[in-house]
Design an enzyme around this catalytic site. Structure first.
Site, PDB file in Angstrom:
ATOM      1  N   SER A 139     -12.711  37.488  50.255  1.00  0.00           N
ATOM      2  CA  SER A 139     -12.144  37.288  51.591  1.00  0.00           C
ATOM      3  C   SER A 139     -11.174  36.126  51.498  1.00  0.00           C
ATOM      4  O   SER A 139     -11.569  35.017  51.156  1.00  0.00           O
ATOM      5  CB  SER A 139     -13.283  36.969  52.574  1.00  0.00           C
ATOM      6  OG  SER A 139     -12.761  36.614  53.838  1.00  0.00           O
ATOM      7  N   LYS A 165      -9.771  41.333  50.863  1.00  0.00           N
ATOM      8  CA  LYS A 165      -9.767  41.288  52.333  1.00  0.00           C
ATOM      9  C   LYS A 165      -8.962  40.077  52.743  1.00  0.00           C
ATOM     10  O   LYS A 165      -9.122  39.008  52.145  1.00  0.00           O
ATOM     11  CB  LYS A 165     -11.201  41.193  52.833  1.00  0.00           C
ATOM     12  CG  LYS A 165     -11.399  40.599  54.222  1.00  0.00           C
ATOM     13  CD  LYS A 165     -12.848  40.727  54.670  1.00  0.00           C
ATOM     14  CE  LYS A 165     -13.280  39.540  55.511  1.00  0.00           C
ATOM     15  NZ  LYS A 165     -14.714  39.645  55.892  1.00  0.00           N
ATOM     16  N   LYS A 167      -7.721  37.661  56.125  1.00  0.00           N
ATOM     17  CA  LYS A 167      -7.911  37.336  57.533  1.00  0.00           C
ATOM     18  C   LYS A 167      -6.590  37.555  58.254  1.00  0.00           C
ATOM     19  O   LYS A 167      -5.523  37.205  57.715  1.00  0.00           O
ATOM     20  CB  LYS A 167      -8.337  35.871  57.669  1.00  0.00           C
ATOM     21  CG  LYS A 167      -9.698  35.591  57.066  1.00  0.00           C
ATOM     22  CD  LYS A 167     -10.802  36.286  57.840  1.00  0.00           C
ATOM     23  CE  LYS A 167     -12.164  35.842  57.372  1.00  0.00           C
ATOM     24  NZ  LYS A 167     -13.251  36.456  58.151  1.00  0.00           N
ATOM     25  N   ASP A 192      -9.512  41.426  58.335  1.00  0.00           N
ATOM     26  CA  ASP A 192     -10.575  40.962  59.244  1.00  0.00           C
ATOM     27  C   ASP A 192      -9.943  40.084  60.309  1.00  0.00           C
ATOM     28  O   ASP A 192      -9.360  39.044  60.002  1.00  0.00           O
ATOM     29  CB  ASP A 192     -11.624  40.161  58.452  1.00  0.00           C
ATOM     30  CG  ASP A 192     -12.816  39.727  59.297  1.00  0.00           C
ATOM     31  OD1 ASP A 192     -12.852  40.014  60.506  1.00  0.00           O
ATOM     32  OD2 ASP A 192     -13.730  39.077  58.723  1.00  0.00           O
ATOM     33  N   GLU A 217     -11.656  44.986  60.244  1.00  0.00           N
ATOM     34  CA  GLU A 217     -12.942  44.415  60.636  1.00  0.00           C
ATOM     35  C   GLU A 217     -12.794  43.635  61.938  1.00  0.00           C
ATOM     36  O   GLU A 217     -11.887  42.814  62.077  1.00  0.00           O
ATOM     37  CB  GLU A 217     -13.411  43.492  59.495  1.00  0.00           C
ATOM     38  CG  GLU A 217     -14.792  42.903  59.677  1.00  0.00           C
ATOM     39  CD  GLU A 217     -15.174  41.980  58.512  1.00  0.00           C
ATOM     40  OE1 GLU A 217     -14.496  42.003  57.463  1.00  0.00           O
ATOM     41  OE2 GLU A 217     -16.142  41.223  58.660  1.00  0.00           O
ATOM     42  N   ASP A 242     -18.503  43.433  62.617  1.00  0.00           N
ATOM     43  CA  ASP A 242     -19.217  42.286  62.031  1.00  0.00           C
ATOM     44  C   ASP A 242     -19.872  41.546  63.201  1.00  0.00           C
ATOM     45  O   ASP A 242     -21.038  41.818  63.539  1.00  0.00           O
ATOM     46  CB  ASP A 242     -18.198  41.424  61.259  1.00  0.00           C
ATOM     47  CG  ASP A 242     -18.749  40.113  60.724  1.00  0.00           C
ATOM     48  OD1 ASP A 242     -19.931  39.823  60.942  1.00  0.00           O
ATOM     49  OD2 ASP A 242     -17.992  39.343  60.082  1.00  0.00           O
ATOM     50  N   LYS A 266     -24.631  41.165  57.293  1.00  0.00           N
ATOM     51  CA  LYS A 266     -24.893  39.794  56.838  1.00  0.00           C
ATOM     52  C   LYS A 266     -26.311  39.511  57.287  1.00  0.00           C
ATOM     53  O   LYS A 266     -26.574  39.544  58.495  1.00  0.00           O
ATOM     54  CB  LYS A 266     -23.956  38.801  57.535  1.00  0.00           C
ATOM     55  CG  LYS A 266     -22.482  38.979  57.220  1.00  0.00           C
ATOM     56  CD  LYS A 266     -21.638  38.030  58.061  1.00  0.00           C
ATOM     57  CE  LYS A 266     -20.169  38.179  57.707  1.00  0.00           C
ATOM     58  NZ  LYS A 266     -19.285  37.366  58.577  1.00  0.00           N
ATOM     59  N   GLY A 294     -20.023  37.921  53.904  1.00  0.00           N
ATOM     60  CA  GLY A 294     -20.312  36.588  53.390  1.00  0.00           C
ATOM     61  C   GLY A 294     -20.100  35.551  54.475  1.00  0.00           C
ATOM     62  O   GLY A 294     -19.383  35.794  55.451  1.00  0.00           O
TER      63      GLY A 294
HETATM   64  O1  OSB Z   1     -15.863  37.124  59.363  1.00  0.00           O
HETATM   65  O2  OSB Z   1     -16.565  37.697  57.480  1.00  0.00           O
HETATM   66  C1  OSB Z   1     -16.282  36.808  58.274  1.00  0.00           C
HETATM   67  C2  OSB Z   1     -16.618  33.383  56.620  1.00  0.00           C
HETATM   68  C3  OSB Z   1     -17.206  32.661  57.641  1.00  0.00           C
HETATM   69  C4  OSB Z   1     -17.441  33.273  58.853  1.00  0.00           C
HETATM   70  C5  OSB Z   1     -17.095  34.620  59.036  1.00  0.00           C
HETATM   71  C6  OSB Z   1     -16.539  35.353  57.999  1.00  0.00           C
HETATM   72  C7  OSB Z   1     -16.264  34.698  56.791  1.00  0.00           C
HETATM   73  C8  OSB Z   1     -15.603  35.349  55.661  1.00  0.00           C
HETATM   74  C9  OSB Z   1     -15.802  34.716  54.306  1.00  0.00           C
HETATM   75  O3  OSB Z   1     -14.872  36.289  55.757  1.00  0.00           O
HETATM   76  C10 OSB Z   1     -16.684  35.503  53.435  1.00  0.00           C
HETATM   77  C11 OSB Z   1     -17.075  34.716  52.206  1.00  0.00           C
HETATM   78  O4  OSB Z   1     -16.249  34.623  51.303  1.00  0.00           O
HETATM   79  O5  OSB Z   1     -18.209  34.189  52.165  1.00  0.00           O
HETATM   80 MG    MG Z   2     -15.894  39.261  59.405  1.00  0.00          MG
END
Ligand code: OSB
Ligand code: MG
Length: 374
Positions: A139, A165, A167, A192, A217, A242, A266, A294
């Site tokens: 991510s 992925k 953001k 995401d 996402e 999510d 998660k 994650g």
């Molecule tokens: O939306 O998936 C998410 C990290 C913190 C809070 C929300 C998210 C995330 C990530 C990072 O996308 C995922 C990772 O590398 O741990």
């Molecule tokens: Mg997410």
């Protein structure tokens, strides 16, 4: 299984790189580590709540409060035949899934260590995946420029990761996706939004259909299933939820009403391993792909995530990556690493199978408390 002692620690660790989402940029991570002891064995879990209630309404402080005041009195000195009884024993407490998960997952680790078996086996992992490892993805946060983004993508792909992925938020979406497609062609790619859009942005999100993304996402609000169903009927790209999915029932409702086609699990968000297995089974029964999200975990939470990711329904690479992307050093030794083929080995020892380096935990500890029945 009996838990006779619980230890809570609040830790703070700097991140290797800043991480930026639609709700802001962070440079470090605060989290709670829960250690449980019983019958001479120890189990450990990590609470994924952050110090700010932005991704979810829980924080490190609310989780600490709920565990100390309400969950610890339920579990201390109670006899459980199996850790799958833990979550349901918390039923009197509404919500607070991250607090529940931290304690519940520590209980699973304790039980697996007592049984001298890897956690993945007890959770119902696929033996072939336990042997071969899980498929890893990354991510990538919002960057300072499109060039910085494309460079990050290149670096992650050369480390072996199988899925990218990124953001997105309004103003950092179509151009960011196009920049990656221009440089890396058909690499498995998804986005995401962390709830940054509304249904009025449907045309903007439909513009992403041209880029053959694996999914988008959580485009819309964290508590809105109805608008996600409306959006899904207007775009071709599959929606994955999510933030919206805190319980197996919500996952069922989301899939059955067309609010999403793919499920992100998660364990922290859904109350732990038992609820994750239930959500996984609901998705598998409906033919919906599942992948493991994650939360910028330390090696402790990360190890739990790897074990859970071995369940057969986790057919897409997750956001479960190597320690060194997050913390240097991590709290565990050896650290979790990705192999050149983009897989991560499942730690083989009893429980979560990783060694916690107590000096590093002690150095990162901001607050500590011991809980017993008195
Ligand atoms: O939306 O998936 C998410 C990290 C913190 C809070 C929300 C998210 C995330 C990530 C990072 O996308 C995922 C990772 O590398 O741990
Ligand atoms: Mg997410």
């Amino acid at each position: 299984m009996r838990i006779e002692r619980i230890e809570l620690r609040l830790l703070r660790l700097p991140l290797v790189r800043f991480f930026e989402t639609s709700f802001g940029r962070i440079d470090d991570r605060a989290f709670v580590i829960v250690t449980v002891e019983g019958d001479g064995a120890v189990g450990v879990g990590e609470c994924v709540a952050d110090d700010k209630p932005f991704y979810s309404s829980e924080t490190t402080q609310t989780a600490w409060h709920i565990i100390e005041r309400f969950l610890a009195p339920i579990v201390l000195d109670r006899t459980y035949a199996h850790p799958q009884e833990l979550f349901d024993s918390f039923a009197i407490v509404r919500g607070h899934q991250m607090a529940k998960a931290a304690l519940e997952m520590a209980g699973w680790d304790l039980f697996a260590r007592q049984q001298q078996r890897p956690l993945a086996e007890l959770l119902g992992g696929n033996p072939a995946i336990i042997a071969r490892g899980i498929a890893a993805g990354v991510s990538i946060g919002i960057q300072n420029s499109l060039e910085a983004l494309v460079d990050r993508v290149e670096a992650e792909l050369s480390d072996g990761y199988r899925r990218i992925k990124i953001k997105i938020k309004p103003g950092w979406d179509v151009d960011a996706v196009r920049a990656i497609r221009d440089r890396r062609g058909s690499v498995p790619l998804m986005v995401d939004a962390n709830a940054a859009y509304t249904l009025r942005d449907a045309h903007r999100l439909a513009a992403l259909d041209a880029f053959d993304l694996m999914m988008i996402e959580q485009p819309l609000d964290y508590d809105d299933l109805r608008d996600h169903a409306r959006l899904q009927s207007q775009i071709r790209t599959a929606i994955c939820l999510d933030e919206s999915l805190h319980t197996p029932r919500l996952a069922e409702e989301a899939l059955d009403t067309g609010a999403c086609r793919i499920i992100n699990i998660k364990p922290g968000r859904v109350g732990g391993h038992t609820q994750s297995i239930r959500m996984h089974d609901i998705a598998v029964a409906r033919g919906a792909p599942v992948w493991h999200g994650g939360m910028l975990e330390s090696g402790i939470g990360r190890a739990h995530n790897i074990h859970l990711s071995t369940l057969p329904g986790f057919t897409l690479p997750g956001d479960v990556a190597a320690s060194r992307r997050y913390f240097a050093p991590d709290l565990i030794d050896p650290e979790i690493d990705v192999r050149p083929d983009g897989t991560i080995a499942v730690p083989a020892g009893p429980g979560i199978g990783v060694n916690i380096v107590s000096d590093r935990v002690a150095a990162a500890t901001v607050e500590q408390r011991e809980l017993r029945r008195h």
